[in-house]
Design a protein around this motif. Structure first.
Motif, PDB file in Angstrom:
ATOM      1  N   UNK A 102       0.822  -1.211   0.000  1.00 17.13           N
ATOM      2  CA  UNK A 102       0.000   0.000   0.000  1.00 17.13           C
ATOM      3  C   UNK A 102       0.855   1.259   0.000  1.00 17.13           C
ATOM      4  N   UNK A 103       0.213   2.332  -0.472  1.00 16.12           N
ATOM      5  CA  UNK A 103       0.804   3.673  -0.409  1.00 16.12           C
ATOM      6  C   UNK A 103      -0.301   4.650  -0.044  1.00 16.12           C
ATOM      7  N   UNK A 104      -0.133   5.326   1.093  1.00 15.24           N
ATOM      8  CA  UNK A 104      -1.092   6.367   1.466  1.00 15.24           C
ATOM      9  C   UNK A 104      -0.791   7.603   0.636  1.00 15.24           C
ATOM     10  N   UNK A 105      -1.712   7.939  -0.236  1.00 10.95           N
ATOM     11  CA  UNK A 105      -1.500   9.032  -1.185  1.00 10.95           C
ATOM     12  C   UNK A 105      -1.708  10.375  -0.496  1.00 10.95           C
ATOM     13  N   UNK A 106      -0.672  11.186  -0.468  1.00  9.84           N
ATOM     14  CA  UNK A 106      -0.767  12.556   0.035  1.00  9.84           C
ATOM     15  C   UNK A 106      -0.413  13.561  -1.040  1.00  9.84           C
ATOM     16  N   UNK A 107      -0.090  13.071  -2.223  1.00 13.99           N
ATOM     17  CA  UNK A 107       0.243  13.928  -3.354  1.00 13.99           C
ATOM     18  C   UNK A 107       0.973  13.108  -4.396  1.00 13.99           C
ATOM     19  N   UNK A 108       0.956  13.549  -5.644  1.00 13.00           N
ATOM     20  CA  UNK A 108       1.547  12.749  -6.719  1.00 13.00           C
ATOM     21  C   UNK A 108       3.065  12.632  -6.643  1.00 13.00           C
ATOM     22  N   UNK A 109       3.735  13.576  -6.009  1.00 11.07           N
ATOM     23  CA  UNK A 109       5.191  13.482  -5.931  1.00 11.07           C
ATOM     24  C   UNK A 109       5.615  12.271  -5.106  1.00 11.07           C
ATOM     25  N   UNK A 110       4.977  12.083  -3.958  1.00  5.90           N
ATOM     26  CA  UNK A 110       5.291  10.922  -3.135  1.00  5.90           C
ATOM     27  C   UNK A 110       4.932   9.619  -3.819  1.00  5.90           C
ATOM     28  N   UNK A 111       3.838   9.611  -4.544  1.00  6.45           N
ATOM     29  CA  UNK A 111       3.417   8.416  -5.279  1.00  6.45           C
ATOM     30  C   UNK A 111       4.427   8.099  -6.369  1.00  6.45           C
ATOM     31  N   UNK A 112       4.912   9.127  -7.043  1.00  3.75           N
ATOM     32  CA  UNK A 112       5.930   8.910  -8.067  1.00  3.75           C
ATOM     33  C   UNK A 112       7.184   8.285  -7.460  1.00  3.75           C
ATOM     34  N   UNK A 113       7.614   8.804  -6.311  1.00  3.76           N
ATOM     35  CA  UNK A 113       8.806   8.244  -5.654  1.00  3.76           C
ATOM     36  C   UNK A 113       8.595   6.779  -5.294  1.00  3.76           C
ATOM     37  N   UNK A 114       7.399   6.455  -4.809  1.00  3.29           N
ATOM     38  CA  UNK A 114       7.111   5.070  -4.437  1.00  3.29           C
ATOM     39  C   UNK A 114       7.187   4.146  -5.648  1.00  3.29           C
ATOM     40  N   UNK A 115       6.687   4.591  -6.778  1.00  8.17           N
ATOM     41  CA  UNK A 115       6.712   3.766  -7.983  1.00  8.17           C
ATOM     42  C   UNK A 115       8.134   3.575  -8.495  1.00  8.17           C
ATOM     43  N   UNK A 116       8.959   4.593  -8.354  1.00  5.14           N
ATOM     44  CA  UNK A 116      10.374   4.472  -8.733  1.00  5.14           C
ATOM     45  C   UNK A 116      11.088   3.507  -7.787  1.00  5.14           C
ATOM     46  N   UNK A 117      10.819   3.662  -6.492  1.00  2.06           N
ATOM     47  CA  UNK A 117      11.460   2.787  -5.505  1.00  2.06           C
ATOM     48  C   UNK A 117      11.081   1.325  -5.716  1.00  2.06           C
ATOM     49  N   UNK A 118       9.884   1.089  -6.222  1.00  2.00           N
ATOM     50  CA  UNK A 118       9.439  -0.280  -6.498  1.00  2.00           C
ATOM     51  C   UNK A 118      10.054  -0.827  -7.783  1.00  2.00           C
ATOM     52  N   UNK A 119      10.732   0.028  -8.550  1.00  4.38           N
ATOM     53  CA  UNK A 119      11.298  -0.399  -9.808  1.00  4.38           C
ATOM     54  C   UNK A 119      10.302  -0.477 -10.938  1.00  4.38           C
ATOM     55  N   UNK A 120       9.120   0.105 -10.728  1.00  5.47           N
ATOM     56  CA  UNK A 120       8.077   0.059 -11.747  1.00  5.47           C
ATOM     57  C   UNK A 120       8.246   1.154 -12.791  1.00  5.47           C
ATOM     58  N   UNK A 121       8.808   2.283 -12.389  1.00  8.28           N
ATOM     59  CA  UNK A 121       9.081   3.390 -13.293  1.00  8.28           C
ATOM     60  C   UNK A 121      10.508   3.873 -13.067  1.00  8.28           C
ATOM     61  N   UNK A 122      11.064   4.513 -14.082  1.00  7.96           N
ATOM     62  CA  UNK A 122      12.341   5.191 -13.936  1.00  7.96           C
ATOM     63  C   UNK A 122      12.085   6.630 -13.465  1.00  7.96           C
ATOM     64  N   UNK A 123      13.148   7.274 -13.002  1.00 13.81           N
ATOM     65  CA  UNK A 123      13.008   8.683 -12.640  1.00 13.81           C
ATOM     66  C   UNK A 123      12.482   9.491 -13.807  1.00 13.81           C
ATOM     67  N   UNK A 124      12.944   9.177 -14.989  1.00 13.35           N
ATOM     68  CA  UNK A 124      12.527   9.923 -16.171  1.00 13.35           C
ATOM     69  C   UNK A 124      11.059   9.693 -16.484  1.00 13.35           C
ATOM     70  N   UNK A 125      10.635   8.427 -16.467  1.00 16.07           N
ATOM     71  CA  UNK A 125       9.240   8.141 -16.827  1.00 16.07           C
ATOM     72  C   UNK A 125       8.257   8.602 -15.768  1.00 16.07           C
ATOM     73  N   UNK A 126       8.738   8.772 -14.510  1.00 15.25           N
ATOM     74  CA  UNK A 126       7.865   9.215 -13.427  1.00 15.25           C
ATOM     75  C   UNK A 126       7.831  10.723 -13.290  1.00 15.25           C
ATOM     76  N   UNK A 127       8.562  11.431 -14.117  1.00 18.30           N
ATOM     77  CA  UNK A 127       8.644  12.903 -13.992  1.00 18.30           C
ATOM     78  C   UNK A 127       7.313  13.569 -14.358  1.00 18.30           C
TER      79      UNK A 127
END
Length: 207
Positions: free
Chosen positions: A182-207
């Motif tokens: 799970x990820x408690x959504x408090x804004x898209x920036x944190x969600x983007x970081x979580x997806x990068x940390x999971x290896x699902x997106x790159x920093x570039x694709x999550x920008x």
């Protein structure tokens, strides 16, 4: 950590802002809005819609029972799309980035049957999910464990391989209790970081 097989988005306050109080503050002022919400359980009314009751009939019946606030309650139906706005643009970009990366993306949202159909006419990205779990069609709302069980049964993915983003702690807690990531959504920036940390997106694709 189990590899994520699908990412599950809530819609309200993750992809689209849902702030009825803000709408009413702009229409009738904060003081009157507070009086109305204290007098009428509008969120309870909305929960009935999200469980599958007819949107218009439920709102109009509530308006009729509270005649002093009738026109204001009717706005919940007649001007609903103004409450479900604006789009959280970066979240939509993340949804599309996941799809481009061939990560299955699901929606799991408390939403009425008719209100979701209305939202679809305004927000085309709602048609871009691989699977959509809409409470009105399921007859149960988050955080009831049954709605998560229905998702698991339908998609066939182990709970630990689902990554779920939602803005409400109670919904997140219910998913976590079933073993979902799970990820408690408090804004898209944190969600983007979580997806990068999971290896699902790159920093570039999550920008």
């Amino acid at each position: 950590m189990t590899t994520v097989s699908a990412v599950v988005f809530d819609i309200g306050n993750v992809l689209i802002e849902w702030q009825p109080e803000r709408f009413y503050d702009a229409q009738i002022g904060e003081t009157r809005r507070r009086e109305m919400f204290a007098a009428i359980d509008l969120h309870g009314m909305n929960d009935r819609v999200d469980r599958g009751q007819d949107f218009r009939a439920t709102v109009m019946e509530t308006a009729a029972r509270h005649a002093a606030w009738g026109p204001e309650v009717e706005m919940w139906h007649d001007r609903w799309i103004e409450m479900a706005t604006p789009v959280i643009d970066r979240s939509v970009r993340l949804l599309r980035a996941l799809r481009a990366a061939r990560v299955p993306v699901f929606a799991l949202s408390n939403f009425g049957i008719q209100s979701f159909a209305l939202a679809e006419t305004h927000y085309p990205f709602l048609g871009e999910f691989d699977r959509r779990y809409i409470s009105g069609h399921m007859g149960v709302i988050k955080p009831d464990p049954e709605i998560y069980a229905q998702v698991e049964a339908d998609c066939g993915i182990a709970p630990g391989a689902l990554l779920f983003a939602d803005a409400r702690p109670d919904n997140i807690a219910a998913a976590a209790a079933r073993g979902w990531q799970t990820h408690l959504f408090t804004g898209p920036d944190g969600w983007a970081r979580a997806l990068v940390e999971q290896g699902l997106l790159t920093e570039e694709s999550a920008a």
